[in-house]
Structure formats: structure tokens, C-alpha cells
Design a protein around this motif. Structure first.
Motif, PDB file in Angstrom:
ATOM      1  N   ASP A 267       3.636   3.315 -10.869  1.00 11.25           N
ATOM      2  CA  ASP A 267       3.023   4.475  -9.592  1.00 11.25           C
ATOM      3  C   ASP A 267       2.896   5.364  -9.373  1.00 11.25           C
ATOM      4  N   SER A 334      -3.120   5.026  -5.965  1.00  9.10           N
ATOM      5  CA  SER A 334      -1.375   4.567  -6.175  1.00  9.10           C
ATOM      6  C   SER A 334      -1.191   3.705  -7.518  1.00  9.10           C
ATOM      7  N   PRO A 373       3.799   1.884  -3.393  1.00  5.63           N
ATOM      8  CA  PRO A 373       3.191   1.261  -2.286  1.00  5.63           C
ATOM      9  C   PRO A 373       2.208  -0.616  -2.928  1.00  5.63           C
ATOM     10  N   ASN A 374       2.631  -0.806  -1.957  1.00  3.54           N
ATOM     11  CA  ASN A 374       1.870  -2.231  -2.851  1.00  3.54           C
ATOM     12  C   ASN A 374       0.728  -2.717  -3.360  1.00  3.54           C
ATOM     13  N   LEU A 376      -2.721  -3.433  -5.367  1.00  8.19           N
ATOM     14  CA  LEU A 376      -3.980  -4.048  -3.642  1.00  8.19           C
ATOM     15  C   LEU A 376      -4.560  -5.402  -4.602  1.00  8.19           C
ATOM     16  N   VAL A 400       5.956  -1.284   1.540  1.00  5.60           N
ATOM     17  CA  VAL A 400       5.285  -0.193   2.745  1.00  5.60           C
ATOM     18  C   VAL A 400       5.784   0.845   3.066  1.00  5.60           C
ATOM     19  N   HIS A 617      -5.635  -3.263   2.686  1.00  9.39           N
ATOM     20  CA  HIS A 617      -5.319  -2.025   3.046  1.00  9.39           C
ATOM     21  C   HIS A 617      -3.800  -1.470   4.093  1.00  9.39           C
ATOM     22  N   TYR A 620      -1.039  -1.607   2.302  1.00  9.19           N
ATOM     23  CA  TYR A 620      -0.565  -1.025   1.590  1.00  9.19           C
ATOM     24  C   TYR A 620      -0.282  -0.005   2.191  1.00  9.19           C
ATOM     25  N   THR A 621      -0.815   0.757   3.484  1.00  9.88           N
ATOM     26  CA  THR A 621      -0.308   2.186   3.815  1.00  9.88           C
ATOM     27  C   THR A 621       0.338   2.484   4.905  1.00  9.88           C
TER      28      THR A 621
END
Length: 726
Positions: A267, A334, A373-374, A376, A400, A617, A620-621
Motif C-alpha cells: 500500500d 493505492s 485503502p481496499n 480494488l 477504508v 471505489h 475504497y475512498t
């Protein structure tokens, strides 16, 4: 075996560091969660069941939780019964529960085992929870089910390293999110020998890559294992007292650029602790001769034979070297590669002969957070993303930042005790724009909320069929659940926004009732039911929708969303087939605005939505955008084409998630396999290809800006309709 390398290193160091190694490892324990007895795993490790356990190191289990057994044994780890420890049972709960351990102080490996198999009184894809130990947040918004489904694995192991001080204990707290459950199959607490310490003081810091300074990795830091690689296999020596105690080393094959270069996806924005272990051969050579080599991390020289010679203590060569790497990148990036390289200048020794292996740990940010962050899901047009999934196999933290994912379950009756009890009082101008009903009128219209008139139930409340105006008008009456924050939000959105605006593809609000703590909305009645119901076949009351009818429904939904986005500046936030209603003429109407947000206030600390439809997303965000609705709309399009649910637990494992199954078939050129059997004789090839192209654009994973606007989707779907006509 794969564990032999670690046994050799740890036991050698432990033997030289303590006159009584057993004392140093007192308090180590392996818990078989949900089990009533003790078991021996295939590797000889002893596991203690946590039901009526008699151990001085497991102090207590607090909170409400139950024990459960895996329902389908075919989902367990392969092998005989001993190989399935601790994956046969679990401790599971829809409320917070915790374990309190009291091992000896020192550095501890804390390892969690999860197998997301079906359990009694639970459903797959509902596990969503956080794990905290003291002031460290180790996992947040973690779903073992979704992780395993995406990765194609049966079990997930999470491993951390923390320091336990004198008179301290490990309080491990599992906290499920709303409408979700937490579970755990196994917990291991393993002592790290003091001379093998990952932590240090200011006088013994870790060299920072690219800098002259050293940084102390102190006891206030938590480490998460990202990868542990055994480069060479060594025969397992006879090691008394330490067999099967330490974390497993794996011979995971990484991307090899040269014989001595490895790439580890990590990450962006975190510090990484890298430990490189020299092989016995290399140590022997370095004792008597100069072995010319350089160690590089991210193309920067961090160590060389000169450093090794300077660090000699008599004839003792350091068995390992530590480095600290900081990853930086673009804010939209990410994942990046941590590149570890060995360059040798000796024709008789290659890079793989110099080292036995290496470890990579992530260091907690801001002292307490290991959240990242996850990763994707892989996009069909993004071949580099499988690296992300390899990384997650050994280190998936579904986190997240400081977000909380709330999974909406249409049939769930569970409520959060912490939800606000505050009602939304409409402003005077809003009262004038819609009709205000008395509670007695509503009770009369629904026959005191008769169960016979109940036509639907969702996360916010129940929907009844009612008659108003002396039986002349049929309406849908939505009674919000008491103390529901989502219900209060939908009530507010309804009377503030929908009451003053009308669109053919939005459910029209007739009025509201706010009396005696009741929050009730009155809508036009939709005789066609929900789109979700109409897609279920066979149906007693409905015939199967034709392809032309489905296309017109898709266009109607797109127009309604375009109106919300463009004219109102509203993001729906929960687009799904259950929330699409059909009138008697099969005109699509968007309903349920309980999660709607204004576009200028969509930065949320809480991620909300329905599993299977949520934009990756967005998870994620943490930022809900109009493109999030576009993604959910893409899932609805797939349901309409395929006649399948977004997530269906009854299907084989590789077909349960609609988007994953459909993508695999689309990418392999088997589009015809995803078309509903009720449509195959009436759809044209060109129409289906154009429709699938719209779906793919809506479901673009990695770059939401590549998704169409809803206005563009309307145009594209009209073209699909024209292709079918021709």
C-alpha cells in the motif's frame, strides 16, 4: 518443509538468548474458537477449545456470542480431520464480543484464522466487522467472505506483531457492523524470542532506505505481516520444544525480474519493515572471505559487503539485516511495488544462494492504525491488478481509513440502539407543498396497519397498500421504523425534495404524516410491483418481461437517475432492483431515498449501501459520487439481462457474485451464457453486444471517471433499443 527455515532461525537465537527458553514462551496459546474440546492439528500444534476452557492465559470471553459449526464440510481445508483445526467451529455474534488473554509480557505474534463457510443462523456475505487490540485497530470493515470469494481461497489468516508490557493483557475486541456479524475460527498468541526482536530502542534503530538516519520501531508500534518468503528450502532439524510454534514461511513465487530480484505489492503511504536473512552458506563465506554484493531496495543501495565487514563482532556475522522503506505515490495510486534486489559480484554464488528469505511488515500509521485503502477488484482491462490480489491473500485488511460499511438487508428487522431518535420536522414551506395526513387517516387507510395489507419491507420501514379519499385512491404508505436514522433521512428527503418535484421515473410523493413520533410517507401505488419481483420467474401473478419491456425499463431508470443527478444534484446511494417500482404500464419509478445525499455533501465517514451493488471505489475512498449510482445501475442492467440476483448463495461458489460471473463469461467471449433463458429466442446479437458494452462502461472498476453519465447511458440504451427494432 515450509516451516523448517523459521524453526532453525528462531530456535538457534532462542537457545543462545535464554537459559530457560520455556519460560520465555510461557503463555503462548492456540484457541480453537467455538470448540468444546482440545484438538491436535496435523502439524502437531495443540489447540484448546474456548468452551469451558481451563487455561490461566485465557482470562475470559465477554459480550454475547454463540458457538457454531461449519455447515458444509466441503468448504473446509482439504485433508484429514486434524488438518481442519481450527476451521471446524467458530465463535460468532451480531453484537460486540471480546477475548481477554494474559500471556507473559514481551513481543507477541497475534494470528487470526477465518474460514467464511456457512454457519448456522448466519448467511455468507454478511460478515463485516472490526478487530481492535488495546488502542490498535488491526482490522476494520473486514469481510472474510468477500475476500475469500474474490480471491478464490477457502481461508484467510491475518498476522500481527505487538508488544505486551508488564501487567498488561490482550483484550481482543470483535465489533460487527449494523446488520452484519463477526466471527473467528482460531486465535494464536506466539512469543517472539528477545534476540529476534522486531522492535528496538533509539540506540538501535532501523536504517531508512535512501537516508542516512535511523528510525526506532518502538513498542508503541504494531506490525502487520505483508509477506514472508522462503527463498531456499532447508531440511527440518530436530528442535526440541519449538516445533510448530512460529509463523509459517511460504515458498510463494513472486515476480522474478532477475535471479535475485523480487517485487512485493504494498500500500502507498505506509512504512515497511524489511528483514533480510542471510543463508548459512553466505555466513560461512563471509567469515573467511569477502563476498562482494549489494542489497538494493527500490533501486537504492542499502547494504553491501563493506557494511557487513564493519558490523562484524569478532567472527560473528549478523544473521539478518533490517531496513525501513517508505512508500509514496500519486494520491490516486493505492498499490506500488516494493522491489528487493541482490547484486552479487561473485561468479560462484548467485543471489538466491546469499539469502534464506525475507520478511515484509507494514508499520501502523499514526501509532495505532494499520488501516489501508481496499484493494480494488481486478478490472478486465487492467492486467496489473492481479498483483493486488496476491498481496491480499497474505494480507487483506478490508479497511477504508476510518469508514464504516453498513450493509442493508431488505428483510432485516435488526436495529442499532445508537441510532438517533430525532425526528425531522418539515419547514413551513415544505408542509404547503405536500398533503399532511393525520395519523387517524393513515390508520383508517391501512386498517390499523393490517398485516394483510403489508406489501413490502426494507431497511427503513414497512410499506402498506392503503385507500384514501373514501376509497377512491389507492396509495402506498411507508411507515418508518422508530429510531431509524435512515428512515428519518428518507422522511426528510421526501418532504423537502420529492414533494416539490415530479418526474415520470420517480415515485411521486402524495403526502406525509408526522404525529405521535410516527414518520410516514404516502406515495403513488405501483401496481406492477418491484423490478426484483418481476425478474423472478416463474411468477404466478406476472408473465416474464420481454426484452423490449426490459430495455424500456432500463431507459426509464436511467432517465430518473439523470434527473436526480442533473436537475436535483442528488445521489440516490442505493440503486437496486428492489428499489425500482413498476406501474401498471411497466413504467419504471425509482423509490427509497433513505441513503440519498446531495452531491456537495457526499464525503461520508459511513459507507452505506447494499452488498453486491456498492461501488468498489466508494468503499475504497469513502466518497459517494454520481458515478457510484452509475456502478449500481450497471449491476441492475446485469440483473435485467441475466435474470439473476446480484448475490445468490444458492448457486455454485464461482457463480454467486453476479458481476464476477458475468465478467468472466464476457471476457472469455461467452456473452450468450449470461443471457436469461427467457430472452435467448428474442434478443438480437447486435442488441445484446451493445447492451453489454453499456454494462461494461458502467461497471468500470479502477477509474470511475470512465463510467458514463446517466445522460450518456440514456442515449446508449436508446441505441440498443433501436438495434433490437432493426
Amino acid at each position: 518443509m515450509l516451516t523448517s527455515l523459521l524453526f532453525l532461525w528462531f530456535s538457534t537465537i532462542a537457545a543462545g538468548s535464554s537459559s530457560n527458553p520455556a519460560e520465555e514462551f510461557a503463555g503462548d496459546i492456540s484457541i480453537d474458537c467455538g470448540s468444546a474440546g482440545n484438538s491436535t492439528a496435523g502439524n502437531g500444534r495443540q489447540w484448546l477449545g474456548d468452551v469451558d476452557i481451563n487455561s490461566p492465559y485465557l482470562l475470559r470471553i465477554e459480550g454475547f456470542s454463540t458457538t457454531s459449526t461449519v455447515l458444509r464440510k466441503n468448504l473446509l481445508i482439504s485433508g484429514d480431520d486434524s488438518d481442519r483445526v481450527p476451521y471446524r467451529t467458530a465463535r460468532i455474534s451480531r453484537s460486540q464480543f471480546s477475548y481477554a488473554f494474559g500471556p507473559n509480557p514481551g513481543q507477541k505474534i497475534l494470528r487470526f484464522h477465518f474460514i467464511p463457510a456457512p454457519y448456522k443462523d448466519s448467511k455468507g456475505f454478511e460478515d463485516l466487522f472490526s478487530v481492535e487490540v488495546g488502542y490498535f485497530t488491526l482490522l476494520r470493515n473486514f469481510s472474510a467472505s468477500l475476500a475469500a470469494q474474490a480471491l478464490g481461497v477457502n481461508s484467510i489468516v491475518k498476522e500481527f506483531c505487538l508488544y505486551l508490557g508488564d501487567n498488561e493483557k490482550f483484550d481482543i475486541v470483535f465489533s460487527p457492523l449494523l446488520n452484519s456479524y463477526a466471527f473467528i475460527n482460531g486465535i494464536e498468541i506466539i512469543s517472539v524470542p528477545s534476540s529476534f526482536s522486531y522492535f528496538g530502542d533509539d540506540d538501535n534503530g532501523v536504517q531508512v532506505v535512501g537516508q542516512k538516519s535511523k528510525v526506532s520501531v518502538d513498542y508503541n508500534t504494531a506490525l502487520e505481516l505483508i509477506h514472508r518468503l522462503s527463498v531456499r528450502q532447508i531440511n527440518d532439524p530436530s528442535i526440541d520444544g519449538f516445533d510448530h510454534t512460529y509463523p509459517v514461511w511460504v515458498s510463494q513465487k513472486l515476480s522474478v525480474v532477475k535471479n535475485s530480484t523480487w517485487r512485493v505489492p504494498v500500500d502507498v503511504g505506509f512504512r515497511y519493515f524489511v528483514r533480510l536473512h542471510f543463508s548459512g552458506i553466505a555466513l560461512k563465506i563471509m567469515e573467511y572471505d569477502d563476498l562482494m554484493f549489494d542489497v538494493l531496495i527500490n533501486e537504492k543501495i542499502v547494504h553491501s559487503n563493506v557494511d557487513i565487514m564493519n558490523e562484524r563482532d569478532g567472527k560473528n556475522i549478523p544473521k539478518y539485516v533490517d531496513y525501513l522503506a517508505v512508500t509514496r505515490g500519486h494520491k490516486k495510486q493505492s498499490i506500488c511495488d516494493l522491489v528487493i534486489s541482490l547484486h552479487l559480484y561473485d561468479e560462484f554464488v548467485d543471489g538466491n544462494g546469499l539469502v534464506d528469505g525475507f520478511e515484509v511488515f507494514k508499520l501502523s500509521n499514526n501509532g495505532v492504525i494499520l488501516a489501508s485503502p481496499n484493494p480494488l477488484p481486478p478490472d478486465h482491462d487492467a492486467p496489473h491488478l492481479p498483483y493486488v490480489y496476491w498481496y491480499v491473500i497474505t494480507s487483506l485488511v478490508v479497511v477504508v481509513f476510518s469508514l464504516v460499511i453498513v450493509v442493508r438487508e431488505p428483510q432485516s428487522n435488526q436495529q442499532s440502539e445508537s441510532q438517533s431518535e430525532t425526528q425531522s420536522e418539515p419547514q413551513s414551506n415544505e408542509k404547503q407543498l405536500s398533503r399532511r395526513f393525520s395519523l387517524s387517516e393513515i390508520e383508517s387507510a391501512t386498517r390499523n396497519f393490517s398485516h394483510k395489507l403489508l406489501i413490502g419491507e426494507g431497511g427503513c420501514g414497512q410499506v402498506y397498500k392503503g385507500m384514501i379519499d373514501n376509497g377512491r385512491t389507492i396509495v402506498a404508505i411507508k411507515r418508518m421504523k422508530p429510531h431509524s436514522s435512515e428512515g428519518a433521512h428518507e422522511f426528510s428527503i421526501g418532504i423537502k425534495t420529492l414533494s416539490e418535484l415530479r418526474h415520470d421515473n420517480l415515485v411521486s410523493l402524495i403526502g406525509y404524516c408526522e404525529e405521535d413520533r410516527e414518520m410516514i410517507l404516502v406515495y403513488d401505488y405501483m401496481a406492477g410491483g418491484t423490478l426484483a419481483d418481476r425478474l423472478k420467474v416463474p411468477q404466478e401473478n406476472y408473465s416474464s418481461l420481454t426484452w423490449m419491456q426490459r430495455l424500456n425499463i432500463c431507459i426509464g431508470i436511467a432517465r430518473g437517475l439523470d434527473y436526480l443527478h442533473d436537475r436535483l444534484g442528488i445521489i440516490h446511494g442505493d440503486v437496486k432492483t428492489v428499489n425500482i417500482l413498476l406501474d401498471k404500464n411497466l413504467v419504471a419509478k425509482i423509490s427509497d431515498f433513505g441513503l440519498a445525499q446531495h452531491a456537495d455533501s457526499s464525503n461520508l465517514k459511513t459507507v452505506r449501501g447494499t452488498m453486491g451493488y456498492i461501488d468498489p471505489h466508494y468503499i475504497y475512498t469513502g466518497r459517494l459520487t454520481k458515478k457510484s449510482d452509475v456502478y449500481s445501475f450497471g449491476v441492475v442492467l446485469l440483473e435485467i439481462l441475466c435474470g439473476r440476483l446480484a448475490i445468490n448463495q444458492r448457486l455454485p461458489e464461482n457463480q454467486r457474485v453476479l458481476t464476477t460471473w458475468a465478467r468472466e463469461n464476457i471476457n472469455s467471449g461467452n456473452v450468450d451464457r449470461i443471457v436469461s433463458s427467457h430472452l435467448r429466442n428474442e434478443v438480437s446479437e447486435n442488441s445484446v453486444k451493445a447492451f453489454v458494452a453499456v454494462v461494461e462502461r458502467c461497471l468500470h472498476y479502477s477509474e470511475p471517471e470512465q463510467r458514463p453519465t446517466m445522460a450518456e447511458a440514456v442515449v446508449q440504451l436508446v441505441q440498443v433499443l433501436e438495434l433490437q427494432d432493426t
